[in-house]
Design an enzyme around this catalytic site. Structure first.
Site: not given
Length: 248
Positions: A154, A158
């Site tokens: 993740y 990002k």
């Protein structure tokens, strides 16, 4: 109304921040192309928006399906003749420490959160370039800047979203087009994604946040609204943190 007459695509629009954004944009007069895989939630979103100044058009779409994205963009070009804004909001998590993270969990998060942003933008931006303007908002996260235990996949996506944002802010304006690209980095927000977090972890996080609470999806939606609107006409290539002061 701040978005009157604008046509804006929002991915991951069925729930959480995407849903709040779709409704907020509709309140300001936009035609919102709400994209998601959850048709039931999309239908309820359309029902909730009835009577608002704008319109919500529900589209079942995976950001990993390039052919479907291409088809959607062609349909929008034919129907509206333009695309004013794109909010790349769709995202998923598959958390685990690196020793326990499966290749499948790595791949799917990269495919949705990073390549999905690439896919949507690659098909939408030619429309914006042809019309000479547009605004793109990419959803990053505070963990994309500072990392987080158990979120290698993740965090990587990002952080990659931030890198693409800055690259595109330079790339899309090099021949004079007025296309702005910005990223928003939410902190700890009340969404279906954080509903799985244990209560003791939530309380611990709230104590670390100067404002002593989690954020609401509407508070992120308001920042998206500002960045899509003409009010942010001199802002591009920026990463705007909306985290209650968690990162100072």
């Amino acid at each position: 109304m701040r978005l009157k007459g604008k046509v804006v695509i929002i991915t991951g629009a069925a729930s959480g921040i995407g849903r709040a954004s779709a409704k907020r944009f509709c309140e300001e007069g936009a035609t919102v192309i709400a994209c998601d895989l959850n048709e039931e939630l999309l239908k309820s979103l359309v029902d909730e928006a009835k009577g608002l100044p704008g319109e919500i058009v529900a589209k079942k779409l995976s950001v990993t399906d390039r052919k479907a994205i291409e088809k959607l963009v062609e349909e929008l070009k034919e129907k509206y003749g333009k695309i004013d804004g794109l909010v790349n909001n769709a995202g998923i998590t598959r958390d685990a420490l690196i020793q326990k993270m499966s290749e499948e969990d790595w791949d799917i998060v990269i495919d949705v959160n990073l390549k999905g942003v690439f896919n949507m933008t690659q098909f939408v931006v030619p429309v914006m370039l042809s019309q000479g303007y547009g605004s793109i908002v990419n959803t990053s996260s505070v963990v994309g800047v500072y990392g987080n235990i158990g979120q290698t996949n993740y965090s990587a996506t990002k952080g990659g979203v931030i890198a693409m944002t800055k690259t595109w802010a330079k790339e899309f304006t090099r021949k004079g087009s007025n296309i702005r690209v910005n990223a928003v980095a939410p902190g700890f927000i009340k969404t279906p994604m954080t509903e799985k977090v244990p209560e003791k972890v939530i309380k611990y996080m709230e104590e670390k946040i100067p404002l002593k609470r989690m954020g609401n999806p509407e508070e992120i939606a308001n920042v998206y609204l500002f960045l899509i609107s003409d009010e942010s006409s001199y802002i591009t290539g920026q990463v705007i943190g909306v985290d209650g002061g968690l990162v100072l």
